[in-house]
Design a protein around this motif. Structure first.
Motif, PDB file in Angstrom:
ATOM      1  N   LYS A  87      33.043  33.230  11.121  1.00 52.35           N
ATOM      2  CA  LYS A  87      31.742  33.188  10.272  1.00 52.35           C
ATOM      3  C   LYS A  87      31.201  34.586  10.060  1.00 52.35           C
ATOM      4  O   LYS A  87      30.535  34.865   8.972  1.00 52.35           O
ATOM      5  N   ASP A  88      31.315  35.274  11.358  1.00 52.92           N
ATOM      6  CA  ASP A  88      30.624  36.762  11.242  1.00 52.92           C
ATOM      7  C   ASP A  88      31.027  37.471  10.052  1.00 52.92           C
ATOM      8  O   ASP A  88      30.412  38.228   9.265  1.00 52.92           O
ATOM      9  N   VAL A  89      32.381  37.430   9.835  1.00 51.66           N
ATOM     10  CA  VAL A  89      33.094  38.138   9.031  1.00 51.66           C
ATOM     11  C   VAL A  89      32.733  37.680   7.365  1.00 51.66           C
ATOM     12  O   VAL A  89      32.352  38.747   6.385  1.00 51.66           O
ATOM     13  N   ALA A  90      32.656  36.418   7.158  1.00 52.68           N
ATOM     14  CA  ALA A  90      32.354  35.843   5.993  1.00 52.68           C
ATOM     15  C   ALA A  90      30.751  36.324   5.521  1.00 52.68           C
ATOM     16  O   ALA A  90      30.619  36.534   4.419  1.00 52.68           O
ATOM     17  N   ARG A  91      29.972  36.290   6.727  1.00 54.02           N
ATOM     18  CA  ARG A  91      28.660  36.761   6.387  1.00 54.02           C
ATOM     19  C   ARG A  91      28.526  38.292   5.929  1.00 54.02           C
ATOM     20  O   ARG A  91      27.971  38.990   5.051  1.00 54.02           O
ATOM     21  N   ILE A  92      29.362  39.232   6.703  1.00 59.22           N
ATOM     22  CA  ILE A  92      29.456  40.591   6.424  1.00 59.22           C
ATOM     23  C   ILE A  92      30.012  40.893   5.173  1.00 59.22           C
ATOM     24  O   ILE A  92      29.339  41.689   4.271  1.00 59.22           O
ATOM     25  N   GLU A  93      30.903  40.038   4.687  1.00 61.70           N
ATOM     26  CA  GLU A  93      31.536  40.089   3.160  1.00 61.70           C
ATOM     27  C   GLU A  93      30.410  39.909   2.055  1.00 61.70           C
ATOM     28  O   GLU A  93      30.171  40.464   1.247  1.00 61.70           O
ATOM     29  N   ALA A  94      29.675  38.848   2.527  1.00 60.88           N
ATOM     30  CA  ALA A  94      28.543  38.474   1.622  1.00 60.88           C
ATOM     31  C   ALA A  94      27.455  39.478   1.570  1.00 60.88           C
ATOM     32  O   ALA A  94      26.825  39.817   0.234  1.00 60.88           O
ATOM     33  N   ILE A  95      27.151  39.946   2.361  1.00 62.67           N
ATOM     34  CA  ILE A  95      26.028  41.292   2.634  1.00 62.67           C
ATOM     35  C   ILE A  95      26.683  42.328   1.836  1.00 62.67           C
ATOM     36  O   ILE A  95      25.735  42.999   0.978  1.00 62.67           O
ATOM     37  N   TRP A  96      28.081  42.763   2.201  1.00 59.27           N
ATOM     38  CA  TRP A  96      28.260  44.091   1.437  1.00 59.27           C
ATOM     39  C   TRP A  96      28.475  43.665  -0.078  1.00 59.27           C
ATOM     40  O   TRP A  96      28.073  44.542  -0.740  1.00 59.27           O
ATOM     41  N   PHE A 147      26.161  49.396   9.761  1.00 58.25           N
ATOM     42  CA  PHE A 147      27.559  48.817   9.504  1.00 58.25           C
ATOM     43  C   PHE A 147      28.560  49.736   9.937  1.00 58.25           C
ATOM     44  O   PHE A 147      29.781  49.247   9.601  1.00 58.25           O
ATOM     45  N   ALA A 148      28.451  50.789  10.030  1.00 65.87           N
ATOM     46  CA  ALA A 148      29.660  51.763  10.288  1.00 65.87           C
ATOM     47  C   ALA A 148      30.618  51.166  11.180  1.00 65.87           C
ATOM     48  O   ALA A 148      31.773  51.325  10.795  1.00 65.87           O
ATOM     49  N   PRO A 149      30.213  50.991  12.412  1.00 68.82           N
ATOM     50  CA  PRO A 149      31.451  50.412  13.427  1.00 68.82           C
ATOM     51  C   PRO A 149      32.251  49.228  12.896  1.00 68.82           C
ATOM     52  O   PRO A 149      33.338  48.832  13.135  1.00 68.82           O
ATOM     53  N   VAL A 150      31.522  48.546  12.128  1.00 70.16           N
ATOM     54  CA  VAL A 150      32.100  47.072  11.227  1.00 70.16           C
ATOM     55  C   VAL A 150      33.210  47.516  10.502  1.00 70.16           C
ATOM     56  O   VAL A 150      34.201  47.028  10.262  1.00 70.16           O
ATOM     57  N   VAL A 151      33.172  48.768   9.985  1.00 70.24           N
ATOM     58  CA  VAL A 151      34.037  49.269   8.951  1.00 70.24           C
ATOM     59  C   VAL A 151      35.491  49.482   9.884  1.00 70.24           C
ATOM     60  O   VAL A 151      36.684  49.103   9.437  1.00 70.24           O
ATOM     61  N   ASN A 152      35.403  49.872  10.973  1.00 65.12           N
ATOM     62  CA  ASN A 152      36.494  49.913  11.994  1.00 65.12           C
ATOM     63  C   ASN A 152      36.986  48.754  12.394  1.00 65.12           C
ATOM     64  O   ASN A 152      38.142  48.663  12.327  1.00 65.12           O
ATOM     65  N   ARG A 153      36.040  47.826  12.712  1.00 66.71           N
ATOM     66  CA  ARG A 153      36.357  46.435  13.453  1.00 66.71           C
ATOM     67  C   ARG A 153      37.429  45.855  12.220  1.00 66.71           C
ATOM     68  O   ARG A 153      38.413  45.329  12.295  1.00 66.71           O
ATOM     69  N   LEU A 154      36.721  45.877  10.932  1.00 68.94           N
ATOM     70  CA  LEU A 154      37.560  44.767   9.875  1.00 68.94           C
ATOM     71  C   LEU A 154      38.971  45.383   9.593  1.00 68.94           C
ATOM     72  O   LEU A 154      39.962  44.770   9.264  1.00 68.94           O
TER      73      LEU A 154
END
Length: 215
Positions: free
Chosen positions: A133-142, A165-172
């Motif tokens: 769910k978190d990933v889907a929301r991030i995809e929508a934001i970006w 959102f920089a650390p999220v780039v690493n996570r994804l």
């Protein structure tokens, strides 16, 4: 003006330290970097020497102490109003603040299950519905930001929203969580930044291992 000092944790793990650090680097703010290592044995007791919350990062401006990543980013925007820490347009700025605060307050499953780790091999793991769910929301934001403002960063030029959102780039990437066109395009723009590459190289070179990755 007194020299700014940013106190950070281990670069391999400390996602919250990464946020103001990359913003200051991209926006050409001069500062002293102080690395204070995580110490699980004492539960970071030494952080109390400089941080009222026993957490990093902390920004020191003379006798003043600013803690919490979002507060530091807002302080920098006030201190350097001509550096573009936030978009100039009022509505864009409101949008950028909205998603930045959403990142600051939310996405708990992603943070707890998929810690930032610059050294981690790229490998998928089983994740919870909360992470999906978190990933889907991030995809929508970006995707929404890139479509609305033209990229390559979320609001055209690099801003505090990108720092958040920089650390999220690493996570994804490290956990193989998403390969949508928006995620790939945005991740490419972020990882091409010299500041990103400097932090990543330093994190990979660190010898220390921390069990509790998220900090």
């Amino acid at each position: 003006m007194a020299a700014l000092e940013l106190i950070i944790g281990n670069k391999n793990y400390s996602s919250w330290s990464f946020r103001p650090w990359i913003a200051m680097k991209v926006k050409n703010v001069d500062f002293k970097e102080t690395l204070s290592l995580f110490d699980e044995a004492t539960d970071q007791a030494h952080f109390l020497e400089f941080s009222p919350t026993k957490k990093v990062p902390v920004l020191k401006d003379g006798d003043h102490t600013i803690w919490e990543s979002m507060a530091i980013l807002e302080y920098l925007a006030d201190l350097f109003p001509d550096r573009g820490f936030w978009p100039e347009d009022r509505m864009m700025r409101a949008h950028a603040r909205s998603i930045s605060n959403e990142m600051h307050a939310g996405f708990g499953p992603l943070r707890s299950e998929c810690s930032m780790n610059m050294r981690r091999e790229v490998r998928a793991i089983g994740v919870s519905d909360g992470v999906r769910k978190d990933v889907a929301r991030i995809e929508a934001i970006w995707e929404g930001c890139l479509k609305s403002y033209g990229g390559p960063f979320l609001f055209g030029e690099f801003s505090n929203a990108d720092a958040m959102f920089a650390p999220v780039v690493n996570r994804l990437d490290r956990y193989e969580l998403s390969r949508t066109p928006a995620v790939l395009d945005y991740s490419q723009a972020m990882t091409a930044l010299p500041a990103w590459q400097e932090w990543e190289a330093a994190g990979k070179a660190e010898p220390w291992i921390v069990e509790a990755d998220e900090a």
